[in-house]
Design a protein around this motif. Structure first.
Motif, PDB file in Angstrom:
ATOM      1  N   GLU A  62      -3.317  97.512 -41.796  1.00  0.00           N
ATOM      2  CA  GLU A  62      -3.302  96.675 -42.994  1.00  0.00           C
ATOM      3  C   GLU A  62      -2.591  95.391 -42.606  1.00  0.00           C
ATOM      4  O   GLU A  62      -1.481  95.421 -42.069  1.00  0.00           O
ATOM      5  N   LYS A  73      -5.189  92.968 -46.430  1.00  0.00           N
ATOM      6  CA  LYS A  73      -6.504  93.596 -46.261  1.00  0.00           C
ATOM      7  C   LYS A  73      -6.372  94.868 -45.428  1.00  0.00           C
ATOM      8  O   LYS A  73      -5.488  94.988 -44.582  1.00  0.00           O
ATOM      9  N   THR A  74      -7.288  95.806 -45.673  1.00  0.00           N
ATOM     10  CA  THR A  74      -7.327  97.059 -44.916  1.00  0.00           C
ATOM     11  C   THR A  74      -8.546  97.048 -44.003  1.00  0.00           C
ATOM     12  O   THR A  74      -9.641  96.643 -44.421  1.00  0.00           O
ATOM     13  N   LYS A 114     -12.145 102.909 -51.462  1.00  0.00           N
ATOM     14  CA  LYS A 114     -11.408 102.897 -52.726  1.00  0.00           C
ATOM     15  C   LYS A 114     -11.130 101.480 -53.229  1.00  0.00           C
ATOM     16  O   LYS A 114     -10.492 101.301 -54.259  1.00  0.00           O
ATOM     17  N   SER A 115     -11.578 100.480 -52.478  1.00  0.00           N
ATOM     18  CA  SER A 115     -11.423  99.085 -52.906  1.00  0.00           C
ATOM     19  C   SER A 115     -12.696  98.331 -52.557  1.00  0.00           C
ATOM     20  O   SER A 115     -13.541  98.825 -51.801  1.00  0.00           O
ATOM     21  N   ASP A 116     -12.840  97.130 -53.105  1.00  0.00           N
ATOM     22  CA  ASP A 116     -13.992  96.304 -52.762  1.00  0.00           C
ATOM     23  C   ASP A 116     -14.009  96.086 -51.256  1.00  0.00           C
ATOM     24  O   ASP A 116     -12.957  95.894 -50.631  1.00  0.00           O
ATOM     25  N   THR A 117     -15.208  96.092 -50.681  1.00  0.00           N
ATOM     26  CA  THR A 117     -15.343  96.196 -49.226  1.00  0.00           C
ATOM     27  C   THR A 117     -16.347  95.206 -48.672  1.00  0.00           C
ATOM     28  O   THR A 117     -17.417  94.991 -49.255  1.00  0.00           O
ATOM     29  N   ARG A 169     -18.915 100.011 -53.687  1.00  0.00           N
ATOM     30  CA  ARG A 169     -17.796  99.073 -53.659  1.00  0.00           C
ATOM     31  C   ARG A 169     -18.012  97.954 -52.643  1.00  0.00           C
ATOM     32  O   ARG A 169     -17.156  97.082 -52.495  1.00  0.00           O
ATOM     33  N   GLY A 179      -6.500  92.513 -50.854  1.00  0.00           N
ATOM     34  CA  GLY A 179      -6.756  93.723 -51.630  1.00  0.00           C
ATOM     35  C   GLY A 179      -8.071  94.396 -51.286  1.00  0.00           C
ATOM     36  O   GLY A 179      -8.356  95.503 -51.772  1.00  0.00           O
ATOM     37  N   GLN A 180      -8.889  93.742 -50.453  1.00  0.00           N
ATOM     38  CA  GLN A 180     -10.178  94.309 -50.078  1.00  0.00           C
ATOM     39  C   GLN A 180     -10.117  94.970 -48.699  1.00  0.00           C
ATOM     40  O   GLN A 180      -9.114  94.877 -47.983  1.00  0.00           O
ATOM     41  N   THR A 181     -11.218  95.629 -48.339  1.00  0.00           N
ATOM     42  CA  THR A 181     -11.316  96.361 -47.076  1.00  0.00           C
ATOM     43  C   THR A 181     -12.414  95.769 -46.216  1.00  0.00           C
ATOM     44  O   THR A 181     -13.465  95.372 -46.730  1.00  0.00           O
TER      45      THR A 181
END
Length: 447
Positions: free
Chosen positions: A315, A319-320, A341-344, A368, A414-416
């Motif tokens: 991370e 971002k992840t 689990k997040s927008d990607t 997502r 906050g997104q991946t």
């Protein structure tokens, strides 16, 4: 098979070819070795084998060597309809693969796993279960060391947990596992196997020769796999998420075997419904092997996942980054997407394997995934499928590293960023492992 009076032609000097040649040379066979793509690594292996007595075959020697040899040992990377095996077949000579060679001399109890997705995870967990139960067990085949490289080290009291690919099944005839697992069958490798009928037939080979005293562990929820129960004499153990079978099933968050609760899925460290299926297959295999199911439960719940499959890289900058380089087909990629689990922002592309990418983009529209970066050899085919299915949030480039750079800049805090290419890596890399490592390095470079 008598070695000293036969000549073997080992084609494809990868890990399996190297192991096959060494196995044969040790037994006094005459061994010819050949690869149509000789880089520095392959050349080093060939020179090492030459010192042990192997004969290096060059292109101008090929026909003479084929005439001289009795048996072709074919790398799984070489299709069975390649000109070389066709030449051997026309001459009425034997064609085997490395796993076939290993199977002929295997003394250990074999547990074999095939399927489109989930093979590596399932093999890894079964191996962990056996070790936790105090058994001497090795993973081999399409994962870890080639089977032929392990047979000498295994006795009748040991276990070989073997991952078997469809490529290996083309030249595999003698493997008789005590437990055979088929995880699922979805569209894959159609550029090599031409159609689903051929692909399904190859997968079914793993259980066709089983005896009544052996076990076939089959996915009841996969219609193609369920129907394969008609093609085996083995005792069938079904596993299911959707149905309470007589075998192993998932209900109300728990895993059951023969009607008894084994453990709760919430205790597993790996997530996603695809891993529930993998866990069910492992419980069924343990049950068939007579392993205490509480030992199996402990091993499953302790398992943390395999490299390059939904592997969290880091991370950074909010971002992840997730490495799912092992997602080499549409079904695997959609399973990865379902775990987000997040927008990607997703990276898609590589070498085409003959897929219809329409279902991929149809499903991405409801997921997502907010943006797709298309790259690699099949980027135009991916683009065509995306546009036909009204998926318009796209970027496209040629190079993998540029694609990672674009994905990183498209992703917001906050997104991946997810690498799950739905494609083979062979347009730019030696395999999904190298592609995954390249992603990890690139991500840490762009952060």
């Amino acid at each position: 098979m008598q070695f000293s009076n036969q000549k073997f032609f080992v084609a494809g000097i990868s890990k399996s070819g190297d192991s096959s040649a060494r196995f044969l040379l040790k037994r006094g066979a005459t061994v010819y070795i050949y690869d149509d793509y000789v880089n520095d690594n392959v050349l080093a292996v060939m020179q090492s084998l030459e010192k042990l007595g192997a004969v290096i075959v060059t292109a101008d020697m090929l026909e003479t060597a084929v005439r001289a040899c009795d048996v072709l040992v074919l790398s799984p990377g070489i299709p069975i309809d390649n000109a070389l095996p066709v030449l051997f077949r026309k001459s009425g000579k034997a064609i085997i693969g490395e796993e076939e060679l290993g199977s002929l001399y295997l003394r250990a109890t074999a547990v074999a796993v095939t399927g489109t997705n989930g093979k590596t995870t399932t093999v890894s967990i079964i191996n962990d279960i056996l070790k936790l139960a105090g058994k001497n067990s090795v993973m081999c085949g399409n994962i870890g060391n080639p089977l032929v490289g392990e047979v000498e080290n295994l006795t009748f009291d040991d276990y070989a947990v073997i991952e078997v690919s469809s490529f290996q099944l083309e030249t595999l005839f003698s493997l008789r596992p005590h437990v055979a697992v088929i995880t699922n069958i979805t569209e894959d490798h159609l550029n090599r196997h031409y159609n689903m009928e051929n692909y399904v037939f190859l997968k079914s080979k793993l259980i066709r020769g089983l005896r009544e005293s052996e076990y076939a562990v089959l996915n009841y929820d996969d219609q193609r796999v369920r129907q394969l129960a008609e093609n085996t004499r083995a005792e069938v153990i079904f596993f299911s998420v959707d149905h309470r079978t007589d075998g192993v099933y998932y209900a109300d968050g728990d895993i059951y075997c023969a009607g008894e609760k084994v453990f709760s899925a919430k205790d597993m460290q790996i997530g996603g419904m695809h891993n529930i299926y993998n866990a069910l297959a492992c419980v069924a295999a343990a049950y068939a092997l007579g392993i205490d199911l509480q030992i199996a439960a402990k091993a499953i719940c302790n398992f943390k996942g395999v490299r390059h499959r939904l592997e969290k890289v880091c991370e950074q900058n909010g971002k992840t980054y997730i490495n799912d380089s092992k997602g080499t087909n549409v079904d695997a990629t959609l399973k990865a997407v379902a775990c987000m689990k997040s927008d990607t922002v997703i990276l898609l592309g590589g070498k085409d394997k003959g897929y219809d990418y329409g279902p991929l983009f149809e499903n991405l529209r409801e997921s997502r995934v907010v943006h797709a970066v298309l790259y690699g050899e099949n980027r135009l085919k991916l683009l065509d499928a995306a546009l036909k299915h009204d998926y318009n949030s796209l970027s496209m480039c040629t190079d993998f590293y540029t694609a990672v750079y674009i994905a990183d800049h498209m992703a917001k805090e906050g997104q991946t960023v997810l690498l799950s290419p739905a494609s083979s890596s062979f347009d730019s890399f030696s395999g999904y492992e190298e592609r995954g490592e390249a992603f990890i390095k690139a991500v840490k470079g762009v952060g």
